[in-house]
Design a protein around this motif. Structure first.
Motif, PDB file in Angstrom:
ATOM      1  N   UNK A  43       0.853  -1.188   0.000  1.00 37.07           N
ATOM      2  CA  UNK A  43       0.000   0.000   0.000  1.00 37.07           C
ATOM      3  C   UNK A  43       0.884   1.231   0.000  1.00 37.07           C
ATOM      4  N   UNK A  44       0.449   2.259  -0.732  1.00 39.07           N
ATOM      5  CA  UNK A  44       1.243   3.472  -0.789  1.00 39.07           C
ATOM      6  C   UNK A  44       0.407   4.715  -0.999  1.00 39.07           C
ATOM      7  N   UNK A  45       1.123   5.827  -1.113  1.00 42.10           N
ATOM      8  CA  UNK A  45       0.504   7.148  -1.221  1.00 42.10           C
ATOM      9  C   UNK A  45       1.176   7.909  -2.351  1.00 42.10           C
ATOM     10  N   UNK A  46       0.379   8.581  -3.189  1.00 42.50           N
ATOM     11  CA  UNK A  46       0.940   9.469  -4.197  1.00 42.50           C
ATOM     12  C   UNK A  46       0.259  10.831  -4.081  1.00 42.50           C
ATOM     13  N   UNK A  47       0.946  11.856  -4.552  1.00 40.86           N
ATOM     14  CA  UNK A  47       0.402  13.213  -4.484  1.00 40.86           C
ATOM     15  C   UNK A  47      -0.241  13.557  -5.822  1.00 40.86           C
ATOM     16  N   UNK A  48      -1.530  13.817  -5.786  1.00 42.02           N
ATOM     17  CA  UNK A  48      -2.274  14.155  -6.988  1.00 42.02           C
ATOM     18  C   UNK A  48      -1.955  15.584  -7.428  1.00 42.02           C
ATOM     19  N   UNK A  49      -2.109  15.889  -8.722  1.00 43.07           N
ATOM     20  CA  UNK A  49      -1.768  17.231  -9.210  1.00 43.07           C
ATOM     21  C   UNK A  49      -2.791  18.273  -8.756  1.00 43.07           C
ATOM     22  N   UNK A  50      -2.397  19.551  -8.748  1.00 42.80           N
ATOM     23  CA  UNK A  50      -3.292  20.616  -8.286  1.00 42.80           C
ATOM     24  C   UNK A  50      -4.621  20.656  -9.033  1.00 42.80           C
ATOM     25  N   UNK A  51      -4.590  20.395 -10.344  1.00 42.96           N
ATOM     26  CA  UNK A  51      -5.833  20.477 -11.117  1.00 42.96           C
ATOM     27  C   UNK A  51      -6.837  19.403 -10.709  1.00 42.96           C
ATOM     28  N   UNK A  52      -6.375  18.292 -10.164  1.00 41.09           N
ATOM     29  CA  UNK A  52      -7.290  17.272  -9.663  1.00 41.09           C
ATOM     30  C   UNK A  52      -7.992  17.740  -8.396  1.00 41.09           C
ATOM     31  N   UNK A  53      -7.315  18.580  -7.639  1.00 35.99           N
ATOM     32  CA  UNK A  53      -7.889  19.073  -6.393  1.00 35.99           C
ATOM     33  C   UNK A  53      -8.768  20.288  -6.634  1.00 35.99           C
ATOM     34  N   UNK A  54      -8.300  21.196  -7.494  1.00 40.66           N
ATOM     35  CA  UNK A  54      -8.971  22.477  -7.672  1.00 40.66           C
ATOM     36  C   UNK A  54      -9.965  22.481  -8.825  1.00 40.66           C
ATOM     37  N   UNK A  55      -9.833  21.541  -9.756  1.00 45.84           N
ATOM     38  CA  UNK A  55     -10.707  21.524 -10.921  1.00 45.84           C
ATOM     39  C   UNK A  55     -12.064  20.905 -10.631  1.00 45.84           C
ATOM     40  N   UNK A  56     -12.947  20.957 -11.621  1.00 47.14           N
ATOM     41  CA  UNK A  56     -14.302  20.433 -11.454  1.00 47.14           C
ATOM     42  C   UNK A  56     -14.429  19.003 -11.969  1.00 47.14           C
ATOM     43  N   UNK A  57     -13.474  18.557 -12.772  1.00 46.39           N
ATOM     44  CA  UNK A  57     -13.527  17.199 -13.310  1.00 46.39           C
ATOM     45  C   UNK A  57     -13.160  16.191 -12.226  1.00 46.39           C
ATOM     46  N   UNK A  58     -13.919  15.108 -12.140  1.00 48.05           N
ATOM     47  CA  UNK A  58     -13.662  14.090 -11.124  1.00 48.05           C
ATOM     48  C   UNK A  58     -12.606  13.104 -11.629  1.00 48.05           C
ATOM     49  N   UNK A  59     -11.732  12.700 -10.725  1.00 47.77           N
ATOM     50  CA  UNK A  59     -10.695  11.741 -11.056  1.00 47.77           C
ATOM     51  C   UNK A  59     -10.685  10.635 -10.013  1.00 47.77           C
ATOM     52  N   UNK A  60     -10.318   9.458 -10.450  1.00 44.72           N
ATOM     53  CA  UNK A  60     -10.187   8.345  -9.524  1.00 44.72           C
ATOM     54  C   UNK A  60      -9.102   8.669  -8.485  1.00 44.72           C
ATOM     55  N   UNK A  61      -9.346   8.307  -7.226  1.00 47.34           N
ATOM     56  CA  UNK A  61      -8.450   8.673  -6.133  1.00 47.34           C
ATOM     57  C   UNK A  61      -7.543   7.525  -5.694  1.00 47.34           C
ATOM     58  N   UNK A  62      -7.425   6.503  -6.521  1.00 47.58           N
ATOM     59  CA  UNK A  62      -6.506   5.420  -6.174  1.00 47.58           C
ATOM     60  C   UNK A  62      -6.046   4.722  -7.440  1.00 47.58           C
ATOM     61  N   UNK A  63      -5.003   3.921  -7.272  1.00 42.73           N
ATOM     62  CA  UNK A  63      -4.505   3.068  -8.342  1.00 42.73           C
ATOM     63  C   UNK A  63      -4.382   1.665  -7.768  1.00 42.73           C
ATOM     64  N   UNK A  64      -4.951   0.687  -8.460  1.00 45.83           N
ATOM     65  CA  UNK A  64      -4.992  -0.693  -7.964  1.00 45.83           C
ATOM     66  C   UNK A  64      -4.434  -1.631  -9.033  1.00 45.83           C
ATOM     67  N   UNK A  65      -3.585  -2.536  -8.581  1.00 47.30           N
ATOM     68  CA  UNK A  65      -3.045  -3.561  -9.478  1.00 47.30           C
ATOM     69  C   UNK A  65      -3.033  -4.887  -8.738  1.00 47.30           C
ATOM     70  N   UNK A  66      -3.614  -5.918  -9.353  1.00 46.09           N
ATOM     71  CA  UNK A  66      -3.687  -7.241  -8.739  1.00 46.09           C
ATOM     72  C   UNK A  66      -3.289  -8.291  -9.764  1.00 46.09           C
TER      73      UNK A  66
END
Length: 263
Positions: A43-66
């Motif tokens: 498990x880990x953490x990444x820093x999303x870009x500013x436009x994902x936080x401040x913009x109106x478009x929704x983005x997935x908040x995780x990345x999963x690989x199995x």
């Protein structure tokens, strides 16, 4: 192993280059893996870009690989990876999610990725410890205990091979007891030891190997839960009611700024 393709969700081109922290989680980090039986979880953490936080478009908040597809239980040799955006990770950690807490307390040998910002996040670990976290550990413990007793109303996977061999799912039992130990440690000391201390680790491993009767495991879990309740109800726990939101939020804003070099 399944011949079906691996499962991948989310944007790897965003998550992987912007990771600040990743550790082994699951049985490995607790010190209770049994060789040849457990899968590998990270498990880990990444820093999303500013436009994902401040913009109106929704983005997935995780990345999963199995390595295994949906609906197929992971087994020995399989890998499960989840990376959370910083905002999602902090939301979960503030609530005391037991699995999400692990990268904050994982020993050095269990770290897979750690940057200077990842080190800073780990140094904030005490800010996440609270009575709310203890309650969350106990909640997860009860869920595992219900599954161990075959009382869960949820459609959860079972392990027929364990039930056939031992008469009950000893893996759920080991998880429940491990969470009870950890809930007591957090409530009494305000810290989480990883891997488990030797005495607790050997006891959990004995349960996982089917060497302890299910009723005995249930009784031990009940004693530990009663001890935790006493600490909380009598205000003898060193923990605050909730996580230190001001400290965590201030760090998160500054970390975003430094990672993306905001002006």
């Amino acid at each position: 192993m399944s011949d079906l393709p691996n499962v991948e969700y989310g944007d790897s081109s965003m998550a992987l280059p912007n990771e600040i922290l990743r550790s082994v989680v699951g049985s490995g980090v607790h010190g209770i893996a049994i060789e040849g039986t457990d899968d590998h979880d990270e498990m880990g953490v990444y820093i999303e870009p500013p436009e994902w936080i401040l913009g109106v478009e929704r983005h997935r908040e995780d990345y999963i690989w199995r390595t295994q597809p949906e609906g197929v239980r992971s087994g020995h040799g399989d890998t499960d990876l989840v990376l959370y955006s910083l905002r999602k990770y902090l939301r979960l950690a503030i609530k005391g999610n037991p699995t999400v807490m692990l990268p904050l307390f994982a020993p050095e040998e269990s770290l897979v990725v750690v940057t200077p910002l990842g080190d800073e996040l780990r140094e904030l670990r005490s800010a996440f410890m609270s009575r709310l976290a203890v309650e969350r550990f106990l909640g997860y413990m009860r869920s595992q205990q219900e599954r161990m007793l075959g009382q869960s109303k949820r459609n959860v996977p079972n392990r027929p091979e364990l039930i056939e061999r031992y008469g009950w799912d000893v893996k759920y039992g080991s998880h429940a007891l491990r969470l009870a130990y950890q809930g007591f440690e957090i409530a009494s000391t305000g810290v989480l030891s990883l891997p488990l201390p030797d005495r607790e680790r050997e006891r959990v491993l004995a349960v996982k190997r089917g060497e302890v009767d299910r009723d005995e495991v249930s009784s031990e879990i009940a004693r530990l839960e009663d001890a935790v309740r006493m600490l909380l109800d009598e205000n003898r726990s060193p923990l605050p009611e909730a996580a230190d939101l001001d400290r965590i939020s201030a760090w998160a804003i500054d970390a975003q700024r430094r990672h993306w070099r905001w002006v």
